[in-house]
Write an enzyme that holds these catalytic residues in place. Structure first.
Site, PDB file in Angstrom:
ATOM      1  CE  LYS A  41       0.021  -0.303   4.971  1.00 18.36           C
ATOM      2  NZ  LYS A  41      -0.696  -0.492   6.224  1.00 18.36           N
ATOM      3  NE  ARG A 152      -6.815   1.260  11.138  1.00 23.26           N
ATOM      4  CZ  ARG A 152      -5.638   0.977  10.638  1.00 23.26           C
ATOM      5  NH1 ARG A 152      -4.639   1.825  10.758  1.00 23.26           N
ATOM      6  NH2 ARG A 152      -5.411  -0.165  10.012  1.00 23.26           N
ATOM      7  CE1 TYR A 280      12.725  31.844   1.252  1.00 21.52           C
ATOM      8  CE2 TYR A 280      12.806  29.454   1.270  1.00 21.52           C
ATOM      9  CZ  TYR A 280      12.491  30.636   0.634  1.00 21.52           C
ATOM     10  OH  TYR A 280      11.934  30.600  -0.610  1.00 21.52           O
ATOM     11  CG  MET A 328       8.452  23.653  -2.102  1.00 19.65           C
ATOM     12  SD  MET A 328       7.175  24.618  -2.916  1.00 19.65           S
ATOM     13  CE  MET A 328       6.454  25.522  -1.586  1.00 19.65           C
TER      14      MET A 328
HETATM   15  C1  LIG Z   1       0.029  -1.484   6.922  1.00 16.87           C
HETATM   16  C2  LIG Z   1      -0.599  -2.716   7.358  1.00 16.87           C
HETATM   17  C3  LIG Z   1       0.171  -3.842   7.694  1.00 16.87           C
HETATM   18  C4  LIG Z   1       1.682  -3.847   7.728  1.00 16.87           C
HETATM   19  O1  LIG Z   1       2.152  -3.272   8.920  1.00 16.87           O
HETATM   20  P1  LIG Z   1       3.725  -3.165   9.228  1.00 16.87           P
HETATM   21  O2  LIG Z   1       3.788  -2.666  10.609  1.00 16.87           O
HETATM   22  O3  LIG Z   1       4.272  -2.203   8.246  1.00 16.87           O
HETATM   23  O4  LIG Z   1       4.291  -4.523   9.056  1.00 16.87           O
HETATM   24  C5  LIG Z   1      -0.515  -5.009   7.978  1.00 16.87           C
HETATM   25  N1  LIG Z   1      -1.864  -5.054   7.961  1.00 16.87           N
HETATM   26  C6  LIG Z   1      -2.625  -3.986   7.677  1.00 16.87           C
HETATM   27  C7  LIG Z   1      -4.114  -4.089   7.692  1.00 16.87           C
HETATM   28  C8  LIG Z   1      -2.020  -2.774   7.381  1.00 16.87           C
HETATM   29  O5  LIG Z   1      -2.781  -1.717   7.093  1.00 16.87           O
END
Ligand SMILES: *Cc1c(COP(=O)(O)O)cnc(C)c1O
Length: 403
Positions: A41, A152, A280, A328
């Protein structure tokens, strides 16, 4: 004032063999038969999902047969679509919300057509999905996400039975898995994690006993290393795949190798006199005559303003501190101790050595965050490329034969 200019490109270099090595480290912690679902992801935690999925699916390190991993997972439908057709199943972890089904209709139809495994956390969403699947003349594999303590996404354990039944009743849906997510599995001896696991097992056992071949999964990186009982049928490593310890400290027990190195060329070097301000807000003044190096990377690229006058880069393997405010598009470093530095030299902004002063751990500390966020912040202007020449100590890797 003498200044020379050079045009070069900053880059994020990803090591395929480090990724494959980390899979081997993960496997060494698992019982035989436990599947690995690689979390890709958020553009593979900023590493480039296409490149990482290719490395994990189409390459093998020595001693491994076939794809290094068993499945890929993303958060959103769009991320799933971008993966194309890899040789392993793709899971979309974010539960489908029935209020969005109308808006997401096209994306859902594509996901259904591509055979993605979708996640639901309500009977209503399952019903909507069933209607879409029927219209597409397809059967969709779905999993149910349980909330066991994150508060969540996911269903409460008490509602699980009702949703499971609503899925099982739909001929266009196939209940394929049950999962949950831990809130603090990276903490040693976390009682909370054990309670979450217990709640999960209690809730899913009757359903798993009734329906065969359900895949149960819960463990992220922390749980993989710290709570072996949580491995179940499949694990979902993210950060550890990319070579970072889930405790956010390098660990001697787990030889993970960071897969990312972020470099940029020195595009200009300017000699300045003691008393000259840099950047800056005049936040830094030279105490001695020195040379200031310019790097064409700034906070728009994820090299945070919080690194100003704090972070260290490496030039010729020597520390060159960030001086003045990160802006930036630019960052300035002090080359006072590196007389051999010349325009065009490579500056390491994020090092792949876990003990380096420019490691992801160090950058996270300077910005008061975790390596996860450092990676995810690296901007779109930075090209991600595969490391071409493997370095000493890398495992041999080979492309799997095309089927
Ligand atoms: C991001 C995520 C993981 C992986 O977590 P890590 O701590 O990066 O290993 C596993 N399961 C879900 C549902 C996640 O959103």
């Amino acid at each position: 004032m003498d200044a020379t200019c050079f045009l070069g490109e900053p880059r994020v270099v990803i090591s395929r063999s480090a990724l494959l090595h980390n899979v081997k480290v993960l496997r060494s912690h698992l019982r035989d038969g436990v599947k690995i679902c690689a979390m890709v992801k958020a553009n593979a935690y900023g590493h480039n999902a296409e490149l990482v999925a290719d490395a994990l699916c189409n390459f093998s390190a020595d001693g491994m047969e076939g794809p290094a991993i068993d499945a890929l997972a993303v958060a959103t439908l769009e991320e799933a679509a971008a993966l194309g057709e890899p040789p392993v199943p793709v899971l979309v972890m974010r539960p489908l919300e029935n209020v969005y089904v109308a808006q997401q209709r096209e994306a859902l139809e594509l996901a259904i057509a591509m055979g993605r495994m979708l996640t639901v956390a309500s009977a209503e969403a399952a019903g909507d999905l069933a209607r879409l699947a029927t219209a597409c003349n397809k059967r969709v594999a779905v999993q149910i996400m349980l909330d066991t303590g994150m508060s969540r996404e996911g269903v409460c354990p008490v509602a699980l039975e009702r949703i499971a039944q609503s899925i099982v009743r739909q001929p266009s849906l196939r209940l394929a898995g049950l999962c949950t997510h831990f809130a603090g599995s990276e903490e040693a001896q976390s009682l909370f994690t054990l309670e979450q696991l217990e709640q999960f097992l209690l809730a899913v056992s009757p359903i798993a006993a009734r329906i065969g071949r359900l895949i149960l999964h819960a463990a992220n990186s922390g749980a993989i290393f710290i709570v072996p009982d949580s491995h179940l049928d499949m694990v979902r490593p993210g950060i550890s795949l990319y070579g970072i310890d889930p405790t956010c400290q390098p660990s001697a027990d787990r030889p993970l190798r960071p897969a990312m190195r972020w470099t940029a060329p020195l595009t200009m070097i300017r000699s300045i006199r003691a008393g000259t301000a840099v950047g800056y807000g005049q936040s830094w003044w030279a105490k001695h005559d020195t040379r200031i190096g310019l790097i064409p990377v700034g906070y728009a690229d994820g090299y945070w303003r919080a690194f100003s006058n704090r972070a260290v880069t490496l030039v010729h393997s020597k520390p060159a501190p960030v001086v003045g405010r990160v802006s930036m598009d630019y960052t300035t470093i002090d080359l006072g101790n590196i007389p051999e530095a010349t325009v065009g030299d490579e500056v390491t902004l994020l090092d792949d050595d876990p003990l380096s002063p420019a490691s992801a751990y160090a950058l996270a500390r300077w910005a008061g965050t975790v390596p996860y966020e450092v990676f995810c912040s690296i901007g779109q202007r930075m090209h991600r490329i595969v490391q071409r020449q493997e370095r000493d100590g890398d495992d041999a890797e080979r492309r799997l034969a095309e089927e």
